[in-house]
Design an enzyme around this catalytic site. Structure first.
Site, PDB file in Angstrom:
ATOM      1  N   ARG A  34     -12.693  20.011 -96.450  1.00 31.90           N
ATOM      2  CA  ARG A  34     -11.381  19.339 -96.563  1.00 31.90           C
ATOM      3  C   ARG A  34     -11.461  18.181 -97.571  1.00 31.90           C
ATOM      4  O   ARG A  34     -10.549  17.974 -98.359  1.00 31.90           O
ATOM      5  CB  ARG A  34     -10.922  18.797 -95.215  1.00 31.90           C
ATOM      6  CG  ARG A  34     -10.927  19.793 -94.081  1.00 31.90           C
ATOM      7  CD  ARG A  34      -9.608  20.520 -93.923  1.00 31.90           C
ATOM      8  NE  ARG A  34      -9.659  21.349 -92.737  1.00 31.90           N
ATOM      9  CZ  ARG A  34     -10.088  22.620 -92.702  1.00 31.90           C
ATOM     10  NH1 ARG A  34     -10.463  23.230 -93.821  1.00 31.90           N
ATOM     11  NH2 ARG A  34     -10.132  23.295 -91.575  1.00 31.90           N
ATOM     12  N   GLU A 178      -9.928  26.877 -76.177  1.00 29.28           N
ATOM     13  CA  GLU A 178      -9.346  27.282 -77.465  1.00 29.28           C
ATOM     14  C   GLU A 178      -9.859  28.648 -77.922  1.00 29.28           C
ATOM     15  O   GLU A 178     -10.913  28.744 -78.553  1.00 29.28           O
ATOM     16  CB  GLU A 178      -9.663  26.238 -78.551  1.00 29.28           C
ATOM     17  CG  GLU A 178      -9.066  26.622 -79.907  1.00 29.28           C
ATOM     18  CD  GLU A 178      -9.375  25.634 -81.040  1.00 29.28           C
ATOM     19  OE1 GLU A 178     -10.113  24.666 -80.821  1.00 29.28           O
ATOM     20  OE2 GLU A 178      -8.865  25.858 -82.140  1.00 29.28           O
ATOM     21  N   LYS A 220      -5.315  26.084 -75.722  1.00 28.70           N
ATOM     22  CA  LYS A 220      -5.028  25.815 -77.136  1.00 28.70           C
ATOM     23  C   LYS A 220      -5.123  27.131 -77.905  1.00 28.70           C
ATOM     24  O   LYS A 220      -6.184  27.490 -78.406  1.00 28.70           O
ATOM     25  CB  LYS A 220      -6.026  24.786 -77.677  1.00 28.70           C
ATOM     26  CG  LYS A 220      -5.909  24.550 -79.187  1.00 28.70           C
ATOM     27  CD  LYS A 220      -6.684  23.318 -79.623  1.00 28.70           C
ATOM     28  CE  LYS A 220      -6.663  23.178 -81.136  1.00 28.70           C
ATOM     29  NZ  LYS A 220      -7.106  21.872 -81.590  1.00 28.70           N
ATOM     30  N   SER A 261      -2.899  24.852 -85.460  1.00 30.97           N
ATOM     31  CA  SER A 261      -2.077  25.242 -86.611  1.00 30.97           C
ATOM     32  C   SER A 261      -2.729  26.359 -87.421  1.00 30.97           C
ATOM     33  O   SER A 261      -2.021  27.126 -88.083  1.00 30.97           O
ATOM     34  CB  SER A 261      -1.719  24.035 -87.486  1.00 30.97           C
ATOM     35  OG  SER A 261      -2.857  23.367 -87.982  1.00 30.97           O
ATOM     36  N   GLY A 262      -4.062  26.466 -87.386  1.00 33.82           N
ATOM     37  CA  GLY A 262      -4.731  27.669 -87.864  1.00 33.82           C
ATOM     38  C   GLY A 262      -4.512  28.078 -89.313  1.00 33.82           C
ATOM     39  O   GLY A 262      -4.557  29.262 -89.613  1.00 33.82           O
ATOM     40  N   GLY A 263      -4.249  27.120 -90.193  1.00 35.31           N
ATOM     41  CA  GLY A 263      -4.079  27.480 -91.599  1.00 35.31           C
ATOM     42  C   GLY A 263      -2.630  27.697 -92.006  1.00 35.31           C
ATOM     43  O   GLY A 263      -2.341  27.998 -93.162  1.00 35.31           O
ATOM     44  N   ARG A 293      -5.119  20.428 -89.285  1.00 35.41           N
ATOM     45  CA  ARG A 293      -4.596  20.453 -90.657  1.00 35.41           C
ATOM     46  C   ARG A 293      -3.109  20.133 -90.748  1.00 35.41           C
ATOM     47  O   ARG A 293      -2.681  19.410 -91.641  1.00 35.41           O
ATOM     48  CB  ARG A 293      -4.883  21.822 -91.285  1.00 35.41           C
ATOM     49  CG  ARG A 293      -6.291  21.935 -91.782  1.00 35.41           C
ATOM     50  CD  ARG A 293      -6.671  23.373 -92.038  1.00 35.41           C
ATOM     51  NE  ARG A 293      -6.862  24.118 -90.796  1.00 35.41           N
ATOM     52  CZ  ARG A 293      -7.223  25.397 -90.738  1.00 35.41           C
ATOM     53  NH1 ARG A 293      -7.402  26.075 -91.860  1.00 35.41           N
ATOM     54  NH2 ARG A 293      -7.405  26.002 -89.583  1.00 35.41           N
TER      55      ARG A 293
HETATM   56  P1  13P Z   1      -6.010  23.478 -87.026  1.00 35.82           P
HETATM   57  O1  13P Z   1      -4.747  22.954 -86.430  1.00 35.82           O
HETATM   58  O2  13P Z   1      -6.304  22.975 -88.406  1.00 35.82           O
HETATM   59  O3  13P Z   1      -6.129  24.969 -86.876  1.00 35.82           O
HETATM   60  O4  13P Z   1      -7.216  22.886 -86.179  1.00 35.82           O
HETATM   61  C1  13P Z   1      -7.143  22.918 -84.812  1.00 35.82           C
HETATM   62  C2  13P Z   1      -8.510  22.898 -84.283  1.00 35.82           C
HETATM   63  O5  13P Z   1      -8.865  22.031 -83.528  1.00 35.82           O
HETATM   64  C3  13P Z   1      -9.421  23.978 -84.690  1.00 35.82           C
HETATM   65  O6  13P Z   1     -10.522  24.005 -83.838  1.00 35.82           O
END
Ligand code: 13P
Length: 339
Positions: A34, A178, A220, A261-263, A293
């Site tokens: 990042r 998650e 999550k 948010s996953g990208g 992100r």
């Molecule tokens: P993102 O929202 O960027 O996907 O990250 C969440 C997260 O904690 C990934 O493990």
């Protein structure tokens, strides 16, 4: 406080019907990527500055209830010498800790991965608690491909998540579970929905097997979307698929679902969360966010290591958190992005 009272108090603080969670727990490798994208070197000092900027953002706690930290951050201080978990606590943010050790290939299931870190987990949790952490996070990943995830991958990952969650609860730490179904690929939304259904079903079956108390567990998950290489689905379609699969698999005892948010872009993740809440109907869980992100990216681009941009970056972070908060209430409008 006994263990159950501790779990209950933490859930009360994290699930208040109007705020989400900030994920600021990138591993050293991930934060390096990042930072590199904005031309910044990743060192313990730049990571400290960035995390201190996030936790010190004025007004963050109005939209965010808790923050997930990386192990290194527990040991770091802000410019005034206050330990960062304490900075979070004073700001009204519950500190949490990522306790997994990242993923590796899962033997016997080509293409699938499994997360390491169960060894020594109890000791790591105790150490994090001593530094103020009250909840934890563990991520398993599931790539979508013609042969993935495999039935073995789905089972093995669920088992690990459940073992982690049970250890957390035995110590009075609320587990965030998650299972990240990855967005990479060119699959249709229906394929993502089928994978999420199998994954979430297996996760809750395993949590039940291990006696995990769902009342003190936060899910999550990914939102159900088409693969990244496909045309984007309208938010209404994402919302309908996501709610349909959640209702089939997630017991009503679970207090909150905080999406990753996953990208997705910040705008996309926010619009999808908004659509999910507008269509929630009688869904029993709070439907919120635990974005990394989608909350941090615009702020990181503004800051990029420049001290004179700290206040502007903090404002950008808080703005994204406020928009995500509006999406939790189903009252976000894309036109707000221009304002
Ligand atoms: P993102 O929202 O960027 O996907 O990250 C969440 C997260 O904690 C990934 O493990």
């Amino acid at each position: 406080m006994n263990v159950e009272a501790q779990l209950e108090a933490t859930i009360r603080d994290l699930v208040d019907g109007r705020r989400g969670i900030l994920a600021a727990d990138e591993s050293t490798g991930t934060i390096g990527k990042r930072f590199a994208a904005v031309g910044l070197e990743s060192t313990p000092e730049t990571r400290r500055q960035w995390r201190a900027l996030l936790l010190g953002a004025p007004g963050l706690a109005e939209a965010v209830a808790g923050v997930i930290l990386f192990e290194e951050t527990l040991e770091q201080c802000d410019d005034a010498g206050v330990p960062l978990p304490e900075v979070a606590r004073r700001a009204g943010l519950v500190p949490g800790i990522k306790v997994d050790k990242g993923t590796a290939p899962l033997p016997g299931a080509p293409g699938d991965r499994v997360t390491h870190g169960l060894d020594g987990l109890e000791e790591r949790l105790r150490a994090a608690c001593a530094r103020g952490a009250r909840f934890a996070k563990w991520r398993e990943v599931y790539p979508i491909g013609p042969h993935n995830p495999t039935p073995l991958g789905i089972e093995a990952n669920a088992e690990v998540l459940a073992r982690y969650a049970a250890v957390c609860q035995s110590l009075g730490v609320v587990p965030i579970v998650e299972p990240e179904v990855l967005i990479d690929g060119d699959h249709e939304i229906d394929r993502a929905a089928a994978v999420c259904e199998a994954v979430w079903h297996a996760v809750f079956h395993a949590l039940h097997r291990h006696g995990v108390l769902l009342e003190y567990t936060i899910l999550k998950p990914s939102m159900v979307t088409p693969g990244r290489e496909r045309r984007r689905a309208p938010p209404e379609e994402v919302a309908e698929a996501t709610l349909r699969v959640l209702k089939r698999t997630v017991p009503a005892a679970v207090p909150a679902v905080n999406f990753l948010s996953g990208g997705q872009t910040p705008e996309e993740a926010t619009a999808n969360l908004d659509a999910i809440n507008r269509r929630r109907g009688n869904a029993p869980w709070q439907l919120g966010f635990s974005f990394a992100r989608a909350l941090q990216q615009p702020a990181l681009e503004i800051w990029a290591g420049r001290p004179e941009r700290v206040a502007a970056a903090q404002a950008a972070l808080v703005r994204r958190a406020r928009l995500a908060q509006l999406a939790m209430a189903g009252s976000y409008e894309p036109a707000m992005e221009a304002a």
